[in-house]
Write a protein that holds these residues in place. Structure first.
Motif, PDB file in Angstrom:
ATOM      1  N   ALA A 101      25.662   6.304  25.013  1.00 35.67           N
ATOM      2  CA  ALA A 101      25.529   6.436  27.013  1.00 35.67           C
ATOM      3  C   ALA A 101      25.964   7.452  27.017  1.00 35.67           C
ATOM      4  O   ALA A 101      25.804   8.904  26.955  1.00 35.67           O
ATOM      5  CB  ALA A 101      27.599   5.353  27.370  1.00 35.67           C
ATOM      6  N   ALA A 102      24.862   7.591  28.432  1.00 38.07           N
ATOM      7  CA  ALA A 102      25.046   9.305  29.163  1.00 38.07           C
ATOM      8  C   ALA A 102      26.004   9.404  29.724  1.00 38.07           C
ATOM      9  O   ALA A 102      27.116   7.942  30.196  1.00 38.07           O
ATOM     10  CB  ALA A 102      23.911   8.206  30.624  1.00 38.07           C
ATOM     11  N   ARG A 103      26.550  11.139  29.744  1.00 34.29           N
ATOM     12  CA  ARG A 103      28.196  11.122  30.134  1.00 34.29           C
ATOM     13  C   ARG A 103      27.481  12.875  30.698  1.00 34.29           C
ATOM     14  O   ARG A 103      26.119  13.280  30.970  1.00 34.29           O
ATOM     15  CB  ARG A 103      28.305  11.578  28.788  1.00 34.29           C
ATOM     16  CG  ARG A 103      27.779  12.842  28.057  1.00 34.29           C
ATOM     17  CD  ARG A 103      28.643  11.998  26.273  1.00 34.29           C
ATOM     18  NE  ARG A 103      27.750  13.095  25.507  1.00 34.29           N
ATOM     19  CZ  ARG A 103      27.879  14.188  25.144  1.00 34.29           C
ATOM     20  NH1 ARG A 103      29.007  15.145  26.297  1.00 34.29           N
ATOM     21  NH2 ARG A 103      27.353  15.273  24.158  1.00 34.29           N
ATOM     22  N   VAL A 104      28.705  13.231  31.119  1.00 37.13           N
ATOM     23  CA  VAL A 104      28.388  14.622  31.821  1.00 37.13           C
ATOM     24  C   VAL A 104      29.153  14.982  31.232  1.00 37.13           C
ATOM     25  O   VAL A 104      30.033  15.069  30.675  1.00 37.13           O
ATOM     26  CB  VAL A 104      29.306  14.415  33.581  1.00 37.13           C
ATOM     27  CG1 VAL A 104      29.196  15.873  33.984  1.00 37.13           C
ATOM     28  CG2 VAL A 104      28.662  13.292  34.631  1.00 37.13           C
ATOM     29  N   ALA A 105      28.963  16.481  30.719  1.00 38.46           N
ATOM     30  CA  ALA A 105      29.391  17.722  29.621  1.00 38.46           C
ATOM     31  C   ALA A 105      29.138  19.007  30.569  1.00 38.46           C
ATOM     32  O   ALA A 105      28.433  19.297  31.526  1.00 38.46           O
ATOM     33  CB  ALA A 105      28.541  17.619  28.715  1.00 38.46           C
ATOM     34  N   GLN A 106      30.095  19.758  29.972  1.00 34.98           N
ATOM     35  CA  GLN A 106      30.072  20.862  30.866  1.00 34.98           C
ATOM     36  C   GLN A 106      29.177  22.275  30.249  1.00 34.98           C
ATOM     37  O   GLN A 106      30.178  22.280  28.544  1.00 34.98           O
ATOM     38  CB  GLN A 106      31.417  21.174  30.862  1.00 34.98           C
ATOM     39  CG  GLN A 106      31.730  22.398  31.970  1.00 34.98           C
ATOM     40  CD  GLN A 106      33.572  22.734  31.885  1.00 34.98           C
ATOM     41  OE1 GLN A 106      34.411  21.612  30.876  1.00 34.98           O
ATOM     42  NE2 GLN A 106      33.886  23.388  33.153  1.00 34.98           N
ATOM     43  N   GLN A 136      24.404  16.913  33.717  1.00 36.08           N
ATOM     44  CA  GLN A 136      23.604  15.035  32.703  1.00 36.08           C
ATOM     45  C   GLN A 136      23.735  14.731  31.576  1.00 36.08           C
ATOM     46  O   GLN A 136      22.262  16.384  31.579  1.00 36.08           O
ATOM     47  CB  GLN A 136      23.079  14.362  33.773  1.00 36.08           C
ATOM     48  CG  GLN A 136      23.982  14.788  35.070  1.00 36.08           C
ATOM     49  CD  GLN A 136      25.148  13.008  34.791  1.00 36.08           C
ATOM     50  OE1 GLN A 136      26.270  13.731  35.015  1.00 36.08           O
ATOM     51  NE2 GLN A 136      24.896  12.102  35.967  1.00 36.08           N
ATOM     52  N   VAL A 137      23.939  14.521  30.135  1.00 33.53           N
ATOM     53  CA  VAL A 137      23.168  14.153  29.222  1.00 33.53           C
ATOM     54  C   VAL A 137      23.133  13.130  29.261  1.00 33.53           C
ATOM     55  O   VAL A 137      23.866  12.224  29.819  1.00 33.53           O
ATOM     56  CB  VAL A 137      24.213  14.509  28.062  1.00 33.53           C
ATOM     57  CG1 VAL A 137      23.955  14.604  27.215  1.00 33.53           C
ATOM     58  CG2 VAL A 137      24.976  15.899  27.900  1.00 33.53           C
ATOM     59  N   PRO A 138      21.911  12.819  29.143  1.00 35.76           N
ATOM     60  CA  PRO A 138      20.936  11.043  28.644  1.00 35.76           C
ATOM     61  C   PRO A 138      21.231   9.901  27.852  1.00 35.76           C
ATOM     62  O   PRO A 138      21.900  10.901  27.075  1.00 35.76           O
ATOM     63  CB  PRO A 138      19.348  11.583  29.753  1.00 35.76           C
ATOM     64  CG  PRO A 138      19.557  12.926  28.668  1.00 35.76           C
ATOM     65  CD  PRO A 138      20.489  13.511  29.155  1.00 35.76           C
ATOM     66  N   ALA A 139      21.985   9.141  28.203  1.00 30.99           N
ATOM     67  CA  ALA A 139      21.699   8.478  26.692  1.00 30.99           C
ATOM     68  C   ALA A 139      20.697   8.396  25.626  1.00 30.99           C
ATOM     69  O   ALA A 139      19.489   8.857  25.877  1.00 30.99           O
ATOM     70  CB  ALA A 139      21.591   6.296  27.763  1.00 30.99           C
ATOM     71  N   LYS A 140      21.142   8.110  24.809  1.00 30.00           N
ATOM     72  CA  LYS A 140      20.354   8.776  23.612  1.00 30.00           C
ATOM     73  C   LYS A 140      20.605   7.426  22.431  1.00 30.00           C
ATOM     74  O   LYS A 140      21.561   7.173  22.289  1.00 30.00           O
ATOM     75  CB  LYS A 140      19.434  10.224  23.035  1.00 30.00           C
ATOM     76  CG  LYS A 140      21.337  10.392  22.295  1.00 30.00           C
ATOM     77  CD  LYS A 140      21.437  12.161  21.972  1.00 30.00           C
ATOM     78  CE  LYS A 140      22.053  12.683  21.829  1.00 30.00           C
ATOM     79  NZ  LYS A 140      21.492  14.400  20.892  1.00 30.00           N
TER      80      LYS A 140
END
Length: 102
Positions: free
Chosen positions: A59-64, A73-77
């Motif tokens: 799933a797409a997620r928010v990383a730091q 923002q990290v897209p779904a892959k």
């Protein structure tokens, strides 16, 4: 831990089967190409006693960013998951003696 390359596997199989290296190379490359094609079509590859390859979607997620602490923002892959089969699990479950270099 040693690294085994595709070329080394081709050489081993050619020696074991007495087949020409160019033929073995073509077969192995065709096999790998078919695996990539099937996985890209979201098909599951099952090799009895060896294992199962299947795709999963992360799933797409928010990383730091750990350096700047900026949110990214990290897209779904899609990724590939491998589950060991019976023979591989048995082979890998035998205790390994540690060498002095490790």
């Amino acid at each position: 831990m040693a690294t085994v390359t595709k070329k080394e596997l081709i050489d081993r199989i050619a020696d074991q089967t007495q087949a020409k290296r160019v033929v073995v190379k073509r077969i192995i490359q065709s096999f790998l190409d078919e695996m990539v094609t099937e996985l890209s079509d979201d098909n599951r590859l099952e090799f009895r006693d060896f294992g199962v390859f299947e795709t999963r979607t992360r799933a797409a997620r928010v990383a730091q960013n750990p350096k700047t602490l900026e949110r990214v923002q990290v897209p779904a892959k899609r990724t590939v998951k491998f589950k060991m089969g019976r023979l591989m699990r048995e082979k890998l479950s035998t205790p390994v003696e540690m060498s002095e270099t490790e």
